[in-house]
Enzyme design. Structure first.
Site, PDB file in Angstrom:
ATOM      1  N   VAL A   1      -7.703   7.497   3.145  1.00 35.39           N
ATOM      2  CA  VAL A   1      -9.031   6.882   3.109  1.00 35.39           C
ATOM      3  C   VAL A   1     -10.019   7.782   3.856  1.00 35.39           C
ATOM      4  O   VAL A   1      -9.698   8.344   4.907  1.00 35.39           O
ATOM      5  CB  VAL A   1      -8.994   5.483   3.752  1.00 35.39           C
ATOM      6  CG1 VAL A   1     -10.398   4.896   3.861  1.00 35.39           C
ATOM      7  CG2 VAL A   1      -8.094   4.557   2.939  1.00 35.39           C
TER       8      VAL A   1
ATOM      9  N   LEU B   1       0.842  -1.196   0.000  1.00 39.14           N
ATOM     10  CA  LEU B   1       0.000   0.000   0.000  1.00 39.14           C
ATOM     11  C   LEU B   1       0.876   1.243   0.000  1.00 39.14           C
ATOM     12  O   LEU B   1       1.710   1.424   0.874  1.00 39.14           O
ATOM     13  CB  LEU B   1      -0.917   0.012   1.234  1.00 39.14           C
ATOM     14  CG  LEU B   1      -2.253  -0.709   1.103  1.00 39.14           C
ATOM     15  CD1 LEU B   1      -2.028  -2.190   0.832  1.00 39.14           C
ATOM     16  CD2 LEU B   1      -3.102  -0.518   2.343  1.00 39.14           C
TER      17      LEU B   1
ATOM     18  N   LYS C   1       1.591  10.680  -1.906  1.00 40.33           N
ATOM     19  CA  LYS C   1       2.795  11.442  -1.529  1.00 40.33           C
ATOM     20  C   LYS C   1       4.055  10.884  -2.166  1.00 40.33           C
ATOM     21  O   LYS C   1       5.084  11.562  -2.219  1.00 40.33           O
ATOM     22  CB  LYS C   1       2.922  11.462  -0.007  1.00 40.33           C
ATOM     23  CG  LYS C   1       1.787  12.185   0.702  1.00 40.33           C
ATOM     24  CD  LYS C   1       1.901  12.091   2.214  1.00 40.33           C
ATOM     25  CE  LYS C   1       0.762  12.831   2.903  1.00 40.33           C
ATOM     26  NZ  LYS C   1      -0.556  12.226   2.624  1.00 40.33           N
TER      27      LYS C   1
END
Length: 232
Positions: free
Chosen positions: A67, A23, A27
């Site tokens: 999220v 994941l 950035k």
């Protein structure tokens, strides 16, 4: 992000793991701070796993922003501050991508099934303006412009112009490949009717084709954050 990535890779090799999905974050695309640079380094380590290991491990990366309603999201911060009657807005022009927890999970599961190895998969998700988020949560609150913090981006970017030369459009997702001529490209194109994006393409929250309205933001907050949510 760097040593931890190496540990996971080595553990996967030692354990005979078939597929690894890491994941990542927006950035890591054109990083402007050390955190983003370490995430980019992590991405590169995972993408090179098959070469590094000399094994048949399929290793891929999924990239998306914070999220919705997670600790890194501005939404819980706004919901809390709205009770005070004051919402600190970084900049009226600032934009962010929006992804729900379920959408993030769906991407990971899809990647486990479809990764050929060495790709970065990016979801096609909507954007919102931070100023619109403030209107959705606290329409009667005072919105104070506080300015950008060091290392913060005005807009989130997930695919850079440089990446465009090796990026596939797979319909629901994008796939950034290590090179445009990889065998993985042929398989993904065949299975998902994919095609390469135009040269110079970039995918960022400012130029996104889909933006959430104030009402849509409120509906998503009720659905994914707080069913009892009421604007203040």
């Amino acid at each position: 992000n760097v040593i931890g990535a190496e540990n996971v890779i080595e553990a996967a090799i030692d354990s005979g793991v078939d597929t690894v999905v890491a994941l990542s974050t927006d950035k890591a695309a054109a990083p402007v701070n050390l955190y983003g640079a370490t995430k980019l380094c992590s991405d590169k380590l995972f993408l090179a796993t098959s070469n590094y290991a000399g094994t048949k491990i399929k290793s891929a990366v999924v990239r998306y922003g914070n999220v919705m309603a997670s600790r890194g999201s501005v939404i819980p911060h706004f919901l809390k501050n709205a009770k005070t009657g004051l919402l600190p807005v970084t900049d009226r022009d600032m934009t962010r991508f929006n992804i729900t927890l379920q959408e993030g999970i769906d991407l990971v599961l899809w990647t486990l099934q479809n990764a050929q190895g060495g790709e970065i998969f990016v979801p096609k998700i909507p954007s919102y303006r931070v100023a619109d988020l403030a209107k959705a949560i606290g329409p009667t609150c005072r919105h104070e412009i506080v300015g950008m913090r060091p290392g913060e981006k005005m807009h989130e970017e997930m695919i850079t112009v440089t990446d465009s030369y090796s990026t596939l459009d797979l319909g629901k997702y994008y796939a950034i490949l290590r090179t445009q001529n990889e065998a993985s490209a042929e398989k993904l194109i065949k299975i998902h009717a994919g095609k390469f994006v135009e040269s110079g393409f970039s995918y960022n929250s400012r130029d996104n084709e889909k933006f959430l309205s104030v009402d849509q933001i409120r509906s998503l907050i009720c659905e994914h954050v707080d069913p009892q949510f009421e604007p203040v």
